[in-house]
Motif scaffolding. Structure first.
Motif, mmCIF file in Angstrom:
data_model
loop_
_atom_site.group_PDB
_atom_site.id
_atom_site.type_symbol
_atom_site.label_atom_id
_atom_site.label_comp_id
_atom_site.label_asym_id
_atom_site.label_seq_id
_atom_site.Cartn_x
_atom_site.Cartn_y
_atom_site.Cartn_z
ATOM 1 N N LEU A 109 66.293 104.635 -74.741
ATOM 2 C CA LEU A 109 66.586 105.854 -74.157
ATOM 3 C C LEU A 109 65.597 107.069 -74.652
ATOM 4 C CD1 LEU A 109 70.760 105.764 -74.466
ATOM 5 C CD2 LEU A 109 68.710 105.170 -72.390
ATOM 6 N N MET A 110 65.002 107.711 -73.930
ATOM 7 C CA MET A 110 64.195 108.605 -74.519
ATOM 8 C C MET A 110 64.261 110.118 -74.057
ATOM 9 S SD MET A 110 62.256 106.364 -76.053
ATOM 10 C CE MET A 110 60.843 107.746 -76.383
ATOM 11 N N LEU A 111 63.751 110.721 -74.629
ATOM 12 C CA LEU A 111 63.704 112.472 -74.686
ATOM 13 C C LEU A 111 61.993 112.752 -73.878
ATOM 14 C CD1 LEU A 111 65.036 115.042 -74.738
ATOM 15 C CD2 LEU A 111 64.588 114.589 -77.664
ATOM 16 N N ASP A 112 62.077 113.274 -73.359
ATOM 17 C CA ASP A 112 60.996 114.648 -72.600
ATOM 18 C C ASP A 112 60.634 115.806 -73.387
ATOM 19 O OD1 ASP A 112 58.567 116.275 -71.514
ATOM 20 O OD2 ASP A 112 59.384 115.756 -69.649
ATOM 21 N N ALA A 113 60.211 115.862 -74.539
ATOM 22 C CA ALA A 113 60.417 117.090 -75.595
ATOM 23 C C ALA A 113 59.287 117.675 -75.734
ATOM 24 C CB ALA A 113 60.628 116.732 -76.998
ATOM 25 N N ARG A 114 58.807 118.038 -74.761
ATOM 26 C CA ARG A 114 57.794 119.143 -74.267
ATOM 27 C C ARG A 114 58.250 120.187 -74.518
ATOM 28 N NH1 ARG A 114 54.990 117.624 -68.934
ATOM 29 N NH2 ARG A 114 57.231 116.935 -68.209
ATOM 30 N N GLU A 115 59.537 121.031 -73.737
ATOM 31 C CA GLU A 115 59.880 122.015 -74.581
ATOM 32 C C GLU A 115 60.837 122.135 -75.616
ATOM 33 O OE1 GLU A 115 62.054 124.221 -70.842
ATOM 34 O OE2 GLU A 115 61.398 122.386 -69.470
ATOM 35 N N LEU A 116 61.118 121.645 -75.937
ATOM 36 C CA LEU A 116 61.626 121.332 -77.741
ATOM 37 C C LEU A 116 60.246 121.866 -77.370
ATOM 38 C CD1 LEU A 116 64.193 118.260 -77.118
ATOM 39 C CD2 LEU A 116 64.558 121.139 -77.618
ATOM 40 N N PHE A 117 59.450 121.163 -77.707
ATOM 41 C CA PHE A 117 58.309 121.108 -79.315
ATOM 42 C C PHE A 117 57.289 121.808 -78.380
ATOM 43 C CE2 PHE A 117 60.960 118.274 -80.682
ATOM 44 C CZ PHE A 117 60.625 118.298 -82.516
ATOM 45 N N PRO A 118 57.520 123.554 -78.795
ATOM 46 C CA PRO A 118 56.783 124.502 -77.648
ATOM 47 C C PRO A 118 54.655 123.943 -78.396
ATOM 48 C CG PRO A 118 58.292 126.180 -78.341
ATOM 49 C CD PRO A 118 58.416 124.324 -78.720
ATOM 50 N N PHE A 119 54.826 123.768 -79.653
ATOM 51 C CA PHE A 119 53.766 123.969 -80.357
ATOM 52 C C PHE A 119 53.275 122.109 -80.232
ATOM 53 C CE2 PHE A 119 55.287 128.287 -81.270
ATOM 54 C CZ PHE A 119 54.391 128.389 -80.615
ATOM 55 N N GLY A 120 53.780 121.017 -79.345
ATOM 56 C CA GLY A 120 52.927 119.703 -79.583
ATOM 57 C C GLY A 120 53.840 119.154 -81.032
ATOM 58 N N PHE A 121 53.062 117.459 -81.355
ATOM 59 C CA PHE A 121 54.725 117.052 -82.636
ATOM 60 C C PHE A 121 53.675 115.123 -82.533
ATOM 61 C CE2 PHE A 121 56.802 115.849 -78.810
ATOM 62 C CZ PHE A 121 56.262 114.392 -79.262
ATOM 63 N N HIS A 122 53.383 115.781 -83.585
ATOM 64 C CA HIS A 122 52.633 114.378 -83.985
ATOM 65 C C HIS A 122 53.069 112.759 -83.135
ATOM 66 C CE1 HIS A 122 50.626 110.608 -86.504
ATOM 67 N NE2 HIS A 122 49.422 111.840 -86.182
ATOM 68 N N PRO A 123 52.482 112.193 -82.779
ATOM 69 C CA PRO A 123 52.948 110.765 -82.217
ATOM 70 C C PRO A 123 53.405 110.448 -82.890
ATOM 71 C CG PRO A 123 50.621 110.858 -82.086
ATOM 72 C CD PRO A 123 50.587 112.273 -83.093
ATOM 73 N N VAL A 124 53.807 109.797 -84.455
ATOM 74 C CA VAL A 124 53.622 109.123 -84.536
ATOM 75 C C VAL A 124 54.967 109.979 -86.111
ATOM 76 C CG1 VAL A 124 53.820 106.886 -86.767
ATOM 77 C CG2 VAL A 124 52.368 107.493 -84.916
ATOM 78 N N ARG A 125 54.433 110.200 -86.852
ATOM 79 C CA ARG A 125 55.474 111.429 -87.786
ATOM 80 C C ARG A 125 56.233 111.532 -86.510
ATOM 81 N NH1 ARG A 125 55.241 106.777 -89.755
ATOM 82 N NH2 ARG A 125 54.986 106.241 -91.964
ATOM 83 N N THR A 126 57.296 112.050 -86.184
ATOM 84 C CA THR A 126 57.232 113.113 -85.160
ATOM 85 C C THR A 126 57.504 114.740 -85.153
ATOM 86 O OG1 THR A 126 59.618 111.632 -84.320
ATOM 87 C CG2 THR A 126 57.643 111.363 -82.642
ATOM 88 N N TRP A 127 58.504 114.804 -86.505
ATOM 89 C CA TRP A 127 58.567 115.719 -87.227
ATOM 90 C C TRP A 127 57.545 116.167 -88.113
ATOM 91 C CZ3 TRP A 127 59.210 110.725 -89.755
ATOM 92 C CH2 TRP A 127 58.749 111.187 -90.767
ATOM 93 N N MET A 128 56.206 116.469 -87.345
ATOM 94 C CA MET A 128 54.841 116.647 -87.871
ATOM 95 C C MET A 128 54.036 117.899 -86.794
ATOM 96 S SD MET A 128 54.901 116.894 -91.734
ATOM 97 C CE MET A 128 53.399 117.563 -91.614
#
Length: 346
Positions: free
Chosen positions: A146-165
């Motif tokens: 179950l996945m989430l499209d986070a493009r709007e949640l993270f307007p400036f993007g995020f790291h693909p592995v360590r997603t909090w960075m």
């Protein structure tokens, strides 16, 4: 197959098709000149690089992905991930590479409110109903799928592995809340999915589950294989997520869902609701909640002083706690007369 060597062998092929892998998977990469912190990371999380499919092991996956991404793609009730492309490996005719948009885990960010959690499951239930309408059983509905499209949640993007960075891996990623953008959720991994004939109810033979899963799915309990209808398995998996992950029996703001979850977890598959019945009951329960209830914490750990202040400010600003239009009554996708097809053996 999913080790670094596989992707390095396919790096040039992917680049020729317009897909650029991260630096550590490119030809001639020198760890001495790379980012030492990033080199330590595992790039093989299923969310990131689990895209190589064996046709021999999963003969229906590619065709089902194409079906939900092609002629059914425009239906808003379709929550199967929309694949970008399927590439044939020139090194192994059995392997296909499925290219998908970047997504995050469904629960990667905590659900701040009850309303945020309900909107997520409304979409997942809607997506499973759409699959069942087209006689497709997912077969492996678990949190990882179950996945989430986070493009709007993270307007400036995020790291693909360590997603909090952030993408640079130098700073924490900045994000907004679900209530501020109401993201879209997706179902992935159709490797165990199958489409059935509409002429008669589907029937499979169970394989008894090994320990420690002997008490998980009723259809797989015991030591003797038995016949079962696969559609109620999806219902059980969804109910199990609610019981195990969001604990409707302990977290009081979600207590109103207990009767629905209990019915989804019935040991008798024929007594479980169809997914359309789940959608209808879920909608009725949600529409009966007050705005103040919808603003309650989505989990016990979100019950903080800051949460209460934030919700009072949102109420003062008349920010809706759920996208109300999406919870309006809708006709079921599956006719009640088809219930035997989705619950029984014959």
């Amino acid at each position: 197959m999913l080790r670094g060597a596989f992707w390095r062998r396919h790096q040039r092929i992917l680049e020729q098709n317009g897909y650029l892998l991260r630096e550590m998977f490119r030809e001639g990469y020198d760890p001495a000149t790379g980012n030492p912190e990033e080199d330590k990371l595992s790039h093989f999380k299923s969310v990131i690089m689990d895209a190589a499919v064996s046709f021999r092991d999963h003969p229906d996956e590619v065709n089902l992905c194409i079906m939900f991404s092609d002629k059914l793609a425009r239906d808003p009730r379709n929550h199967c991930v929309q694949i970008l492309e399927v590439l044939q490996s020139p090194l192994d005719p059995d392997i296909h590479i499925i290219v998908m948009p970047q997504l995050r885990r469904f629960d990667d960010l905590p659900f701040e409110t009850v309303g945020e959690l309900l909107d997520a499951f409304r979409q997942i239930f809607e997506g499973v109903e759409f699959m069942h309408k087209h006689r497709v059983v997912h077969g492996d509905l678990k949190m990882n799928n179950l996945m989430l499209d986070a493009r709007e949640l993270f307007p400036f993007g995020f790291h693909p592995v360590r997603t909090w960075m952030d993408r640079s891996f130098q700073h924490y990623a900045k994000y907004i809340t679900r209530t501020e953008c109401w993201p879209r959720y997706y179902i992935i991994d159709l490797g165990m999915s199958q489409r059935y004939s509409k002429r008669k109810a589907p029937c499979l033979k169970s394989t008894p589950a090994p320990p420690p899963f002997v008490d998980f799915l009723p259809e797989r309990r015991g030591t003797v294989p038995r016949l079962f209808n696969p559609f109620p398995v999806d219902i059980y998996h969804l109910g199990f997520i609610f019981r195990r992950r969001y604990d409707v029996y302990e977290h009081q703001p979600l207590a109103f869902l207990r009767p629905l979850v209990d019915s989804m977890l019935s040991d008798d598959a024929a007594l479980r609701p169809t997914i359309s019945e789940v959608v209808q009951t879920f909608g009725e329960l949600c529409r009966g909640l007050s705005p103040s209830h919808l603003r309650l914490p989505g989990s016990p750990r979100m019950d903080t002083f800051c949460h209460r202040i934030r919700q009072r400010l949102r109420a003062f600003k008349h920010i809706p706690p759920i996208p109300y239009s999406e919870f309006a009554p809708k006709p079921p996708l599956i006719d009640a007369q088809l219930r035997p097809y989705y619950t029984s053996l014959y």
